[in-house]
Motif scaffolding. Structure first.
Motif, mmCIF file in Angstrom:
data_model
loop_
_atom_site.group_PDB
_atom_site.id
_atom_site.type_symbol
_atom_site.label_atom_id
_atom_site.label_comp_id
_atom_site.label_asym_id
_atom_site.label_seq_id
_atom_site.Cartn_x
_atom_site.Cartn_y
_atom_site.Cartn_z
ATOM 1 N N TYR A 113 0.784 -1.127 -0.066
ATOM 2 C CA TYR A 113 0.118 0.205 0.002
ATOM 3 C C TYR A 113 0.938 1.316 0.165
ATOM 4 N N GLU A 114 0.168 2.233 -0.174
ATOM 5 C CA GLU A 114 0.824 3.511 -0.427
ATOM 6 C C GLU A 114 0.903 4.357 1.030
ATOM 7 N N ALA A 142 -7.325 4.641 5.217
ATOM 8 C CA ALA A 142 -6.566 5.813 4.660
ATOM 9 C C ALA A 142 -6.553 6.768 5.731
ATOM 10 N N SER A 163 -0.823 5.241 6.595
ATOM 11 C CA SER A 163 -1.573 4.922 5.437
ATOM 12 C C SER A 163 -1.981 6.172 4.579
ATOM 13 N N LYS A 164 -1.572 6.079 3.326
ATOM 14 C CA LYS A 164 -2.397 7.140 2.400
ATOM 15 C C LYS A 164 -3.582 6.565 1.716
ATOM 16 N N GLU A 165 -3.566 5.087 1.704
ATOM 17 C CA GLU A 165 -4.910 4.381 1.091
ATOM 18 C C GLU A 165 -5.067 3.225 2.255
ATOM 19 N N ARG A 166 -6.694 2.813 2.118
ATOM 20 C CA ARG A 166 -6.969 1.663 3.040
ATOM 21 C C ARG A 166 -6.049 0.558 2.751
ATOM 22 N N ASP A 187 -8.727 12.616 0.605
ATOM 23 C CA ASP A 187 -9.707 12.811 -0.014
ATOM 24 C C ASP A 187 -11.412 13.135 0.613
ATOM 25 N N THR A 204 -5.091 -4.515 -4.564
ATOM 26 C CA THR A 204 -5.235 -3.468 -3.546
ATOM 27 C C THR A 204 -6.156 -2.171 -3.928
ATOM 28 N N PRO A 205 -6.711 -1.501 -2.769
ATOM 29 C CA PRO A 205 -7.282 -0.206 -3.243
ATOM 30 C C PRO A 205 -6.370 0.568 -4.216
ATOM 31 N N GLY A 206 -5.223 0.602 -4.377
ATOM 32 C CA GLY A 206 -4.349 1.336 -5.215
ATOM 33 C C GLY A 206 -3.892 0.821 -6.349
#
Length: 364
Positions: free
Chosen positions: A24-25, A206, A110-113, A148, A227-229
Motif C-alpha cells: 500500500y501507499e 486511509a 497509510s495514504k490508502e486503505r 480525499d 489493493t485499493p491502489g
C-alpha cells in the motif's frame, strides 16, 4: 569479534532508518516525524523498529526489514548483536525461551486503505507455518489526516451472522464491498488504542499514522487480490504458501455487535504514575496480552527508569533532551529509536522541551 560486540550491551543503541516496502501507499507522516526534507507518500509506508526478522515480499532485498544499530565501530545488525550474547542483550528469561527479541515494533502511515487481512494465532502459526510466533498485534493511533475528504477509520472483527461459507463466497467472487460490509467500521482519533488478536479480520483505513507493536513475524493472509491502489497481489502474499482453503481457516468466525467489538478490542490507556515533571501511562499490558507491552511517557523534566530483567525500546515521538546511562550523557530528539539491553540497570531521561516517549517491551 563476538567478545568485542558485547560492549554495546552497556550503552543505548540508536537504530538507523529502516523503511520497508509494502503493498500500500503512504509514509508522508513518517517522513514528517523523522523531519525528512521530502514529506511524500510512496511504497515505503512503514518504519520497522528493533526488527530481527526480514519482510516478506517478492523480489525484495534479502535483508529488508532487519534493524541496524549505530555504534562507535560502525553499524551492526541487531540480530547479530543479540547472537553474541542473548542473555546479556535480552535478559535471561527471554533468551532461554525465545533466543530472540520476541517483538516487532512499527510506525505505519497509510495514504490508502490497507487490504482486508488476518494474522495467525499461535496455534495456527505452529501447525500451518511451523512458527513459534503468530502475529497478534496492537495499534496506538498517534496522528491522522483526511484523505480525499474522508475521516480516518479502521475495520475490525466480523459482524454477527458472518459464516465461513459466506466469507468464502465473497472471497471467491472478490466482492470487496461485501467483505468490507462484514466488518465493523470504527472512526479513530489520536490516543485510541486497539488490540488485534490473531484470527481477527481487520484493515487500516486511509489517513492513519500509528505505532504497531506485534509478535515478530510478517505472516499476513489477505483476501483482496488487487489493493485499493490497484496493485495486484501474488498468490504467495494472499495465502503465505498454505493455499486458499487453509488461508480461510485462519479467520475466527465469532461475529459480534459493534458495542461488543469495542469491548473486545478497544483499550483505554491508564495513568500509572504522575508528578509535576512526568505522566506515565500504560497502553498495552499483561491484562491484554503476554506478547508485548507499551507505555507512554510524557516528560517535562526528569524521569528514572529501572531495569526489569529484559531489554526495552524507547521511541521519541516528539521532544528532545538527553539521557544518562552508566554515568554518560546521550542526546535524544524526535524520531530517535533507542534500544536498551537487559544489561543496563537504570536510565535517567531529562527533557529539554516537552517530550513524548513511547516505551516498548518484549513478552512477559
Amino acid at each position: 569479534m563476538n567478545t568485542d560486540l558485547r560492549q554495546y550491551a552497556h550503552v543505548p543503541l540508536k537504530q538507523l532508518p529502516n523503511r520497508v516496502w509494502r503493498t500500500y501507499e503512504g509514509g508522508a507522516l513518517i517522513a514528517k516525524w523523522k523531519s525528512d526534507i521530502s514529506e511524500t507518500d510512496g511504497s515505503m509506508p512503514e518504519e520497522w523498529i528493533m526488527s530481527t526478522v526480514t519482510a516478506r515480499g517478492k523480489n525484495r532485498p534479502e535483508n529488508e526489514g532487519l534493524s541496524f544499530m549505530l555504534t562507535p565501530t560502525g553499524k551492526h545488525a541487531l540480530n547479530k548483536l543479540v547472537a553474541t550474547d542473548a542473555k546479556l542483550f535480552l535478559g535471561d528469561k527471554l533468551a532461554e525461551k525465545y533466543g530472540t527479541t520476541g517483538v516487532l515494533i512499527k510506525m505505519l502511515d497509510s495514504k490508502e486503505r490497507l487490504t482486508i487481512q488476518v494474522h495467525p494465532d499461535k496455534a495456527y502459526a505452529r501447525s500451518m507455518l511451523n512458527s513459534a510466533f503468530g502475529k497478534t498485534e496492537s495499534w496506538y493511533i498517534l496522528n491522522n489526516r483526511e484523505v480525499d475528504g474522508a475521516k480516518s477509520v479502521i475495520y475490525m472483527g466480523f459482524k454477527e451472522g458472518v459464516t465461513a461459507e459466506k466469507w468464502k463466497a465473497l472471497f471467491l467472487d472478490q466482492n470487496i464491498e461485501g467483505m468490507l460490509n462484514c466488518l465493523h467500521k470504527i472512526e479513530v482519533k489520536p490516543g485510541d488504542a486497539f488490540m488485534i488478536y490473531g484470527g481477527v479480520p481487520h484493515a487500516i483505513g486511509a489517513g492513519c499514522f500509528l505505532m504497531e507493536v506485534q509478535e515478530p513475524t510478517d505472516y499476513t493472509m489477505r483476501v483482496e487480490k488487487i489493493t485499493p491502489g490497484g496493485l495486484e497481489i501474488t498468490d504467495e502474499l494472499i495465502h503465505q504458501g498454505v493455499g486458499n482453503e487453509n488461508m480461510l481457516e485462519c479467520f475466527h468466525y465469532d461475529g459480534c455487535s459493534y458495542d461488543e467489538a469495542l469491548q473486545r478490542w478497544k483499550v483505554e490507556p491508564k495513568t500509572i504514575a504522575s508528578s509535576d515533571t512526568f505522566t506515565l501511562r500504560s497502553i498495552f499490558n499483561e491484562t491484554h496480552t503476554d506478547c508485548f507491552g507499551l507505555k507512554e511517557l510524557d516528560l517535562h523534566g526528569t524521569y528514572s527508569l529501572k531495569a526489569n530483567g529484559s531489554f526495552f525500546v524507547a521511541v521519541i515521538y516528539f521532544g528532545e533532551g538527553h539521557l544518562i546511562c552508566n554515568g554518560k550523557e546521550y542526546p535524544f530528539s524526535q524520531g530517535d529509536e533507542i534500544f536498551f539491553s537487559a544489561a543496563i540497570e537504570e536510565v535517567h531521561f531529562v527533557s529539554k522541551i516537552a517530550s513524548k516517549i513511547l516505551l516498548c517491551y518484549p513478552p512477559n
